[in-house]
Design an enzyme around this catalytic site. Structure first.
Site, PDB file in Angstrom:
ATOM      1  N   HIS A   5       0.873  -1.175   0.000  1.00  0.00           N
ATOM      2  CA  HIS A   5       0.000   0.000   0.000  1.00  0.00           C
ATOM      3  C   HIS A   5       0.913   1.228   0.000  1.00  0.00           C
ATOM      4  O   HIS A   5       1.719   1.421   0.910  1.00  0.00           O
ATOM      5  CB  HIS A   5      -0.919  -0.001   1.220  1.00  0.00           C
ATOM      6  CG  HIS A   5      -1.895  -1.136   1.222  1.00  0.00           C
ATOM      7  ND1 HIS A   5      -2.190  -1.873   2.348  1.00  0.00           N
ATOM      8  CD2 HIS A   5      -2.646  -1.660   0.218  1.00  0.00           C
ATOM      9  CE1 HIS A   5      -3.076  -2.806   2.035  1.00  0.00           C
ATOM     10  NE2 HIS A   5      -3.368  -2.697   0.758  1.00  0.00           N
TER      11      HIS A   5
ATOM     12  N   GLU B 272       1.767   3.774   3.046  1.00  0.00           N
ATOM     13  CA  GLU B 272       2.193   3.243   4.348  1.00  0.00           C
ATOM     14  C   GLU B 272       3.712   3.362   4.429  1.00  0.00           C
ATOM     15  O   GLU B 272       4.457   2.413   4.210  1.00  0.00           O
ATOM     16  CB  GLU B 272       1.685   1.810   4.500  1.00  0.00           C
ATOM     17  CG  GLU B 272       0.152   1.768   4.480  1.00  0.00           C
ATOM     18  CD  GLU B 272      -0.428   0.365   4.551  1.00  0.00           C
ATOM     19  OE1 GLU B 272       0.351  -0.608   4.619  1.00  0.00           O
ATOM     20  OE2 GLU B 272      -1.668   0.248   4.552  1.00  0.00           O
TER      21      GLU B 272
ATOM     22  N   HIS C 110       3.200  -3.273   7.135  1.00  0.00           N
ATOM     23  CA  HIS C 110       2.146  -2.305   6.812  1.00  0.00           C
ATOM     24  C   HIS C 110       1.944  -1.339   7.975  1.00  0.00           C
ATOM     25  O   HIS C 110       2.403  -1.583   9.092  1.00  0.00           O
ATOM     26  CB  HIS C 110       0.809  -3.027   6.566  1.00  0.00           C
ATOM     27  CG  HIS C 110       0.769  -3.833   5.317  1.00  0.00           C
ATOM     28  ND1 HIS C 110       0.081  -3.440   4.194  1.00  0.00           N
ATOM     29  CD2 HIS C 110       1.339  -5.029   5.003  1.00  0.00           C
ATOM     30  CE1 HIS C 110       0.226  -4.357   3.245  1.00  0.00           C
ATOM     31  NE2 HIS C 110       0.981  -5.334   3.717  1.00  0.00           N
TER      32      HIS C 110
ATOM     33  N   GLU D  12       1.016  -5.120  11.071  1.00  0.00           N
ATOM     34  CA  GLU D  12       0.370  -3.802  11.114  1.00  0.00           C
ATOM     35  C   GLU D  12       1.014  -3.015  12.247  1.00  0.00           C
ATOM     36  O   GLU D  12       0.941  -3.405  13.408  1.00  0.00           O
ATOM     37  CB  GLU D  12      -1.132  -3.946  11.342  1.00  0.00           C
ATOM     38  CG  GLU D  12      -1.866  -4.716  10.248  1.00  0.00           C
ATOM     39  CD  GLU D  12      -2.068  -3.896   8.982  1.00  0.00           C
ATOM     40  OE1 GLU D  12      -1.779  -2.679   9.001  1.00  0.00           O
ATOM     41  OE2 GLU D  12      -2.526  -4.470   7.974  1.00  0.00           O
TER      42      GLU D  12
END
Length: 324
Positions: free
Chosen positions: A53, A56, A148, A211
Site C-alpha cells: 500500500h 504506508e 504495513h 500492522e
C-alpha cells in the site's frame, strides 16, 4: 548501490544493476526489487516487503535504512534477502492504491481485474518471489515479513496476521513477533489473496502481515515508535539473538467470520473513527443490510478492518474471537 528508496520513487535504475560488497553480492531485479546473497553459507531465505500500500511509509523507510546499513557495512547479512517495495506507482502518488488494492491481487487475483500498472505489478511480484525462493538453497527455511501501517487507530496498536495454512505455523516466526513487542497475533480462517498468503501457500514460507501503527506521509514518521520491530528484522537478517519482550503476554485471536457487503444499503454499527479491535457482545448487531443482519452469537467478538465503503461482494470487516 545508490539509495534504494530514492531510486524507486524517482523511477530510476542504479548505475550498475549488480555488484559485490564485503560479505554479500547484490542484484537490482527491477523497480523496488533488490536481492542480496551472502558469500558465506546461509540457512534462511527472507523476503522483507513494504509499500504494497503506497501511503504506508514508515515500513518503507525502515527497509530503506536497513538497506543503507547493509551496504555501509553497519549491518552484516547472514541470510539470503529479497527487499521489496511493493507498489511504487502508488508510493509516488502518496496513495494506498490507485486502481485496486494490490494486497487482494495475489494467488492469481490480478487475472480477474482490468490490466493496470498495479495488476501488472502484482504479477511481477509473484514471479520475482517465486524465482527468489526457487534459486535459494533447497535447505534454507523460507520467511516473509510484509510490513504495513493501518488506516485507522487500533486499541491494540501493533499486531500481526497469519495467513490461513494447513501446515503448522513456524515457532521462530512467532518468537520474532513476540520479541518485536507486538500486541496481538491474528490467525486467518480462510484462504485469501494477500501477499503473505501467496508466499505461505505456494512456497511454504513462514509468513506474516505486520500492522505497525498509523499511515503518514514520507518524512513525517517518528521511526523511534518502530524501534522494536526494526531491531527484530535487523536481528533476523543478521542472525543475531532476538531481544527480550518488554510488554505483557501477546494476545491471540482467531478470525471466526467475515462481514461481506451483499447490498448497497449496508450499515455498520460503528462510528467512522471506531478503532480496530472494537468489541461487540452476544445479541448485538454489528451490521445491517436487506439480505440479513449480522448478529453476534458468541459472548464477545472483536472487529478488525471495518470498512462499510467497500464494493458489493467484498469484505467489510473481520470478526475475531480471542484464544485464551
Amino acid at each position: 548501490m545508490q539509495d534504494f528508496l530514492a531510486l524507486t520513487l524517482q523511477g530510476e535504475q542504479p548505475a550498475t544493476r549488480e555488484g559485490k560488497q564485503a560479505n554479500f553480492s547484490w542484484r537490482w531485479l527491477g523497480e523496488g526489487l533488490l536481492e542480496c546473497t551472502p558469500h558465506a553459507q546461509y540457512d534462511k531465505a527472507v523476503v522483507l516487503s513494504a509499500g504494497v500500500h503506497g501511503n504506508e511509509t514508515a515500513p518503507i523507510e525502515l527497509l530503506s535504512h536497513l538497506c543503507t546499513d547493509l551496504f555501509a557495512g553497519r549491518l552484516k547479512l547472514a541470510v539470503r534477502l529479497l527487499l521489496v517495495l511493493g507498489n511504487p506507482y502508488a508510493m509516488r502518488q502518496g496513495k494506498r492504491y490507485v486502481h485496486d488494492d494490490v494486497n487482494r491481487m495475489f494467488c492469481g487475483g490480478y487475472k480477474n481485474l482490468p490490466v493496470t500498472e498495479e495488476s501488472k505489478r502484482a504479477e511481477v511480484l509473484e514471479q520475482t518471489v517465486a524465482t527468489f525462493f526457487q534459486e535459494s538453497s533447497s535447505q534454507a527455511k523460507r520467511y516473509h515479513y510484509d510490513l504495513h501501517t493501518a488506516i485507522r487507530a487500533s486499541l491494540l496498536p501493533t499486531f500481526a496476521l497469519f495467513p490461513y495454512q494447513t501446515h503448522s505455523y513456524d515457532a521462530d516466526l512467532t518468537a520474532s513477533l513476540e520479541a518485536a513487542d507486538l500486541d496481538a497475533l491474528v490467525y486467518h480462517n480462510a484462504v485469501g489473496k494477500t501477499f503473505t498468503h501467496f508466499t505461505s501457500e505456494n512456497f511454504k514460507a513462514a509468513s506474516a502481515t505486520l500492522e505497525l501503527g498509523k499511515a503518514l506521509p514520507f518524512g513525517q514518521n517518528d521511526l523511534s515508535q518502530f524501534a522494536s520491530i526494526d531491531e527484530v528484522i535487523r536481528n533476523v537478517v543478521s542472525e543475531q539473538a532476538l531481544p527480550v519482550r518488554n510488554k505483557p503476554k501477546i494476545r491471540v485471536f482467531q478470525v471466526s467470520d467475515s462481514l461481506i457487503k451483499k447490498d448497497e444499503e449496508f450499515h455498520m454499527n460503528l462510528s467512522a473513527e471506531a478503532p480496530n479491535f472494537s468489541t461487540f457482545t452476544k445479541g448485538e448487531i454489528i451490521a445491517t443490510q436487506p439480505s440479513g443482519n449480522y448478529v453476534v452469537e458468541q459472548d464477545q467478538v472483536w472487529i478488525l478492518f471495518p470498512n462499510p465503503n467497500v464494493k458489493i461482494g467484498l469484505r467489510a470487516g473481520l470478526v475475531l474471537t480471542e484464544t485464551i
